[in-house]
Design an enzyme around this catalytic site. Sequence first.
Site, mmCIF file in Angstrom:
data_model
loop_
_atom_site.group_PDB
_atom_site.id
_atom_site.type_symbol
_atom_site.label_atom_id
_atom_site.label_comp_id
_atom_site.label_asym_id
_atom_site.label_seq_id
_atom_site.Cartn_x
_atom_site.Cartn_y
_atom_site.Cartn_z
ATOM 1 N N ALA A 148 14.416 -9.950 -4.790
ATOM 2 C CA ALA A 148 15.354 -11.052 -5.010
ATOM 3 C C ALA A 148 16.206 -11.354 -3.784
ATOM 4 C CB ALA A 148 16.264 -10.731 -6.194
ATOM 5 N N ARG A 168 18.318 -11.363 7.545
ATOM 6 C CA ARG A 168 17.947 -11.013 8.920
ATOM 7 C C ARG A 168 16.631 -11.663 9.376
ATOM 8 N NH1 ARG A 168 18.754 -4.768 7.450
ATOM 9 N NH2 ARG A 168 18.558 -5.682 5.375
ATOM 10 N N LYS A 194 12.048 -13.733 1.967
ATOM 11 C CA LYS A 194 11.483 -12.689 2.821
ATOM 12 C C LYS A 194 10.126 -12.167 2.336
ATOM 13 C CE LYS A 194 13.443 -8.484 3.128
ATOM 14 N NZ LYS A 194 14.373 -7.470 3.684
ATOM 15 N N ASP A 235 9.603 -5.496 0.318
ATOM 16 C CA ASP A 235 9.577 -5.728 1.763
ATOM 17 C C ASP A 235 9.051 -4.518 2.540
ATOM 18 O OD1 ASP A 235 11.740 -4.065 1.396
ATOM 19 O OD2 ASP A 235 13.105 -5.198 2.686
ATOM 20 N N GLY A 270 19.193 3.897 4.854
ATOM 21 C CA GLY A 270 20.060 4.853 4.173
ATOM 22 C C GLY A 270 19.666 6.260 4.608
ATOM 23 N N LYS A 316 -17.571 -33.191 8.673
ATOM 24 C CA LYS A 316 -16.656 -33.207 7.527
ATOM 25 C C LYS A 316 -17.442 -33.606 6.303
ATOM 26 C CE LYS A 316 -14.780 -36.339 5.548
ATOM 27 N NZ LYS A 316 -14.196 -37.627 5.122
ATOM 28 N N SER A 334 -30.564 -40.549 20.109
ATOM 29 C CA SER A 334 -29.231 -40.344 20.683
ATOM 30 C C SER A 334 -28.413 -41.625 20.674
ATOM 31 C CB SER A 334 -29.369 -39.880 22.134
ATOM 32 O OG SER A 334 -30.032 -38.652 22.153
HETATM 33 C C1 UD1 Z 1 17.464 -0.311 1.201
HETATM 34 C C2 UD1 Z 1 18.189 0.968 0.739
HETATM 35 C C3 UD1 Z 1 18.166 1.976 1.883
HETATM 36 C C4 UD1 Z 1 16.746 2.233 2.343
HETATM 37 C C5 UD1 Z 1 16.006 0.926 2.658
HETATM 38 C C6 UD1 Z 1 14.544 1.220 2.861
HETATM 39 C C7 UD1 Z 1 19.922 0.249 -0.802
HETATM 40 C C8 UD1 Z 1 21.369 -0.008 -1.007
HETATM 41 N N1 UD1 Z 1 19.546 0.640 0.410
HETATM 42 O O1 UD1 Z 1 18.220 -0.876 2.263
HETATM 43 O O2 UD1 Z 1 18.758 3.212 1.455
HETATM 44 O O3 UD1 Z 1 16.776 3.063 3.486
HETATM 45 O O4 UD1 Z 1 16.137 -0.008 1.572
HETATM 46 O O5 UD1 Z 1 13.816 0.090 3.233
HETATM 47 O O6 UD1 Z 1 19.148 0.122 -1.729
HETATM 48 N N2 UD1 Z 1 17.101 -6.790 -3.350
HETATM 49 C C9 UD1 Z 1 17.218 -7.456 -4.561
HETATM 50 N N3 UD1 Z 1 18.442 -7.805 -5.012
HETATM 51 C C10 UD1 Z 1 19.592 -7.491 -4.342
HETATM 52 C C11 UD1 Z 1 19.462 -6.793 -3.107
HETATM 53 C C12 UD1 Z 1 18.208 -6.462 -2.643
HETATM 54 O O7 UD1 Z 1 16.219 -7.752 -5.202
HETATM 55 O O8 UD1 Z 1 20.672 -7.814 -4.844
HETATM 56 C C13 UD1 Z 1 15.750 -6.440 -2.858
HETATM 57 C C14 UD1 Z 1 15.404 -7.085 -1.541
HETATM 58 O O9 UD1 Z 1 14.766 -8.316 -1.758
HETATM 59 C C15 UD1 Z 1 14.466 -6.073 -0.907
HETATM 60 C C16 UD1 Z 1 14.916 -4.737 -1.502
HETATM 61 O O10 UD1 Z 1 15.698 -5.054 -2.627
HETATM 62 O O11 UD1 Z 1 13.119 -6.304 -1.258
HETATM 63 C C17 UD1 Z 1 15.739 -3.926 -0.520
HETATM 64 O O12 UD1 Z 1 16.878 -4.669 -0.134
HETATM 65 P P1 UD1 Z 1 17.397 -4.715 1.350
HETATM 66 O O13 UD1 Z 1 18.578 -5.583 1.428
HETATM 67 O O14 UD1 Z 1 16.284 -5.005 2.276
HETATM 68 O O15 UD1 Z 1 17.882 -3.195 1.505
HETATM 69 P P2 UD1 Z 1 17.985 -2.369 2.844
HETATM 70 O O16 UD1 Z 1 19.214 -2.764 3.565
HETATM 71 O O17 UD1 Z 1 16.716 -2.423 3.587
HETATM 72 CA CA CA Z 2 14.836 -3.600 3.430
#
Ligand code: UD1
Ligand code: CA
Length: 481
Positions: free
Chosen positions: A11, A16, A23, A104, A147, A359, A413
Site C-alpha cells: 500500500a 523514494r 512502487k 517490494d 531495521g 504489419k 521489384s
Molecule cells: C521495512 C521494515 C524494516 C525492514 C525493511 C525491509 C517496518 C517499520 N520496517 O522498512 O524493519 O528492514 O522493511 O525491507 O516495517 N506498506 C504498506 N502500508 C504502510 C506502509 C508500508 O502497505 O502504511 C508496505 C509498503 O508498500 C512496502 C512494505 O510495506 O511494500 C514495506 O514498507 P517500507 O516503507 O518500504 O518499509 P521500509 O522502510 O523498507
Molecule cells: Ca522497503
Amino acid sequence: MKKYAAIVLAAGKGTRMKSELPKVLHKVAGTPMLGHVLGALKALKMKRTVVVVGHGSESVRAEFAGSGVEFVEQKEQLGTGHAVLSAMGALKGFKGSVLVLSGDVPLITASTLKGLLRLHNRGQGQGKKGAALSFISAILYDSTGYGRVVRDEQNSVTGIVEQKDCTPMERLINEINTGFYIFDSDFLQKSIKKLKTENAQGEYYLPDLISMAVKEGRGIRALTHIDVLEVMGVNNRVELSRASAVMRLRILKDLMLSGVTVIDPGATYVDATVKVGRDSVIYPGVHLEGSTVIGKECRIEEGVKITDSRIGDSTTVKSSSIVESSSVGKGATLGPFARLRPGNALGAEVRIGNFVELKKVRMGRGSKAGHLSYLGDAVIGSGVNVGAGTITCNYDGKNKFITTIADDAFIGSDSQLVAPVKVGKNAYVGSGTTVTKDVPAGALVVARVEQKIKEGWVAKKGLIIDTFKEDKKDKKKKRGK
Ligand code: UD1
Ligand code: CA
C-alpha cells in the site's frame, strides 16, 4: 495439516522512487515487483493471500485481477503494522500461521519462504503454544535504511530498531530485518491492536511485534539468510536496477543450464516470462519480452528485440530486427533490420530480408520478401517471391484494405499493389508495375511506360561529360594553387 495464509504489504507510496507509478508496479525483468513476490508465494499453496493496497490501488488491483489473490484497502498509510491490521478483518476466524511479506522485495524465492515455514514449525507442539513468530534476518555490509536486529548478551533477539530510531551504536549493527515474518494467527490477532506510534516516524511498526513477543515470554525464531541479494528491498531506482540485474542473471542462468547459449549474460535482457528452446544461441544486446517463446536451435543475433511472439525451431533472426506480437514458423530467416509490427503469421522457411516492414501479414511456407518493402494487411500464399521495393498501398487515408497474393506468384521489384487487390496463383507482376485491378492466375501484368530509344541524343544535346577528364582538371587546379 497446518493452515497458512499470507498478507502482502503493497500500500505504500514508495516516496523514494519519485514516481507516479505505485512502487510495487515497477518492473523487474518485465514483471512488476509484486508479481515476483506473488510468484514465489504461489509455490507455497496458501489457503488465502491478502494483498494490502492503498497508493494507486486501482492500478495494482487491475494488474493482478484474476490472479487468485484478495485485496484489502489501507486508506491511510500509517505504517506496516497498520497495513497488517487492515488485513486482519479479511482473515477473521482464520486459525493457523500467517506469513507477512513486503511487495517490494522482488528477489525472494519460494525455497527461502519454505525455509521460514520449516523453522517456524520446528518444535511446534513441544511448548504449550510454540513460537509466536519467526522472521528472516540478514547480515549486510551496509545496513543503511533497514531495521536493525537487536540481540542481548545471550545472542537472543530482543527487538528491531528502525534506522530513524537507532542510537549511534545501534546504527553500527549490520544484522537487519528483511521484512519476511510468519506469525501464529492468535498472537497476531491479539497483538497487532496493541502497537503504538511512539517512534521517530509516528507510524505503527510491524517489527515492534517482535519485542512484544519477547516481553510476553513467547518464543521467536530468526532465520539468518545468507544470500543478501535475495532479501534486498527496493526503495529507489538504484536498488531497482540492482534487483533487475540480479533477476536477469538468474533468468539467464536457468536458460543456460537448460541448454541455451547466452554469449554475454551481462548484456542480454530476457523477461522471466519468456521461454527459449535448447541449442538456441542468444547474442549480446538482445531483448526478449513478454510471452515470447523461441524454439529450438534458433539464432537470435545482436540487437534484436522480440516482444510477445513465437519463433519456430531453427529460425534465425539477424541483427537489429524488431518483432512484435507475431508468429514465425520453423527454419525462417528474418533481417538484418527487419521490422515485424503486430499481427503477422509467417509460415515455415519464409525469408524476410533487410528493411522490410510487415504489419498484419499472413505468409505461407517458403515465401520471400528480401529487400526494402512495406507489406501491410496482406494475405500471401506459399512460394511467393516479393521483389525488392514492393509496396502494398493498403490505406486510402480513411480505411485499410487487403492485398491477396496467391501461391507461387512473382511480384517484380518496385511494384505497388493498390489494395483491395488480388494477384492470382502463378501470376507474374512485371517490375515497376502499379497493380490496381485483380490479376488472374498465370497471367502477366505490366503497367509502365514503354521504353523509347533516341540514338545519339546525348551528343546532339552537347551533354557528354568525361568524368575522368574532369577529375584530372580538378587535380591540376588544386596542385596549381
Ligand atoms: C521495512 C521494515 C524494516 C525492514 C525493511 C525491509 C517496518 C517499520 N520496517 O522498512 O524493519 O528492514 O522493511 O525491507 O516495517 N506498506 C504498506 N502500508 C504502510 C506502509 C508500508 O502497505 O502504511 C508496505 C509498503 O508498500 C512496502 C512494505 O510495506 O511494500 C514495506 O514498507 P517500507 O516503507 O518500504 O518499509 P521500509 O522502510 O523498507
Ligand atoms: Ca522497503
